[in-house]
Scaffold this active site. Structure first.
Site, mmCIF file in Angstrom:
data_model
loop_
_atom_site.group_PDB
_atom_site.id
_atom_site.type_symbol
_atom_site.label_atom_id
_atom_site.label_comp_id
_atom_site.label_asym_id
_atom_site.label_seq_id
_atom_site.Cartn_x
_atom_site.Cartn_y
_atom_site.Cartn_z
ATOM 1 N N SER A 112 -4.113 1.128 -5.214
ATOM 2 C CA SER A 112 -3.774 -0.381 -4.421
ATOM 3 C C SER A 112 -4.841 -1.667 -3.878
ATOM 4 C CB SER A 112 -2.873 -0.218 -2.982
ATOM 5 O OG SER A 112 -3.542 0.254 -1.707
ATOM 6 N N GLU A 121 -5.807 9.357 0.471
ATOM 7 C CA GLU A 121 -6.220 8.152 -0.190
ATOM 8 C C GLU A 121 -7.274 7.560 -0.817
ATOM 9 O OE1 GLU A 121 -4.923 5.516 1.615
ATOM 10 O OE2 GLU A 121 -3.373 6.660 3.617
ATOM 11 N N HIS A 130 1.396 5.126 -3.033
ATOM 12 C CA HIS A 130 1.399 6.813 -2.351
ATOM 13 C C HIS A 130 3.062 7.124 -3.031
ATOM 14 C CE1 HIS A 130 -1.103 7.471 1.228
ATOM 15 N NE2 HIS A 130 -1.163 6.119 1.831
ATOM 16 N N HIS A 179 0.836 -1.007 -0.097
ATOM 17 C CA HIS A 179 0.140 -0.272 -0.269
ATOM 18 C C HIS A 179 0.314 0.629 -0.312
ATOM 19 C CE1 HIS A 179 -3.296 2.716 0.983
ATOM 20 N NE2 HIS A 179 -2.772 2.958 1.818
#
Length: 296
Positions: free
Chosen positions: A202, A183, A140, A135
């Site tokens: 993700s 997010e 990110h 993730h």
């Protein structure tokens, strides 16, 4: 001999999953990754890259390639840092798991991005309750090479340090901003709605759901609206917010939030799936045009 860092995950108790926090900064134990670890990275990487064709924003795909990420092995933090520091002055640091809010904010404010050193087990490949290496790295890190988004992340961290001293309600408002942008954010590009949020890129299922399902609302970016909107952590999102550009995101969040927190304290929160009068809502799939005043 350096001790192996811990793998810190939620605890399963009679009250459900309980988050466990850690503040340690650790070296990535790259030589200690097992063949299963590398295979998990490969399986997730290949699956997501296939899913994200024509779904992820172009900046995400381009920057992932600039990092040289491949499915062949878990990337090494020090190699990624050479690219990242030269590009935007950010640095990846290894952590053992979830960080306390203030610690997390302080890292971002100083252009340090925490990456969990461990990757999910094969039996967790479709779902894990906390951020893991996949993730953090896959989701990110690519956008930290975008100068505008990199500045936004630093500004968010500085704002978080400030909000931490203002009380719980301010932190609730600020956390919603992170959730609905970093997010689970969508961006409007010339070829339609695209994904930039790490929680979406993700996740195979959410990557499809956010753009192609008729169920969720896709609402134009509005800072106050976002800060009032609740969210779910146990299912696909019922609402996504759409920016027109990373420049728009940075401009909208440049002002001091302190007076905003005072205004929001007097207003009720908004359920995650609600559409309000005056919202600008995108049709699903094509992203063509706006529907005004919640007419969906």
């Amino acid at each position: 001999m350096t001790a192996q860092p811990r793998r810190v995950e939620h605890l399963q108790t009679d009250k459900g999953n309980v988050p466990v926090y850690t503040t340690a900064v650790v070296e990535q134990p790259w030589a200690g990754y097992s063949s299963d670890d590398h295979a998990t990275w490969a399986a997730l990487f290949e699956r997501q890259r296939e899913v994200l064709v024509s779904r992820a924003c172009r900046e995400f795909i381009d920057n992932q390639q600039r990092f040289g990420m491949t499915p062949h092995a878990i990337p090494k933090f020090d190699e990624l840092n050479r690219v990242l520091k030269a590009g935007t002055g950010w640095e990846l640091i290894g952590v053992e798991g979830l960080l306390p809010e203030l610690t997390f904010f302080d890292h971002l404010a100083n252009r340090r991005f925490p990456v969990t050193w461990w990757i999910r087990r094969p039996d967790q490949i479709d779902y894990i309750s906390e951020p893991d290496l996949f993730h953090d790295l896959f989701g990110h890190v690519p956008l930290l090479l975008n100068p505008m988004f990199a500045d936004y992340m630093q500004a968010y961290g500085a704002g978080g340090v400030k909000a931490h001293g203002l009380g719980a309600e301010a932190l609730v408002n600020l956390t919603r901003l992170y959730w609905y942008t970093v997010e689970f954010g969508l961006i409007r590009q010339d070829d339609g709605l695209r994904i930039y949020g790490s929680g979406i890129v993700s996740s195979k299922g959410e990557s499809i759901h956010c753009l192609e399902s008729a169920a969720p609302n896709r609402i134009g970016f509005d800072l106050h609206r976002i800060m009032r909107t609740r969210y779910r952590i146990d299912t696909y999102q019922k609402t996504y917010f759409v920016i027109d550009s990373f420049e728009q995101l940075m401009r909208a969040t440049e002002p001091d939030f302190t007076p905003y927190y005072a205004e929001l304290a007097a207003q009720p929160s908004i359920p995650a799936g609600s559409v309000l009068e005056g919202d600008k809502v995108y049709q699903h799939g094509t992203g063509e045009g706006w529907l005004q005043d919640g007419d969906v």
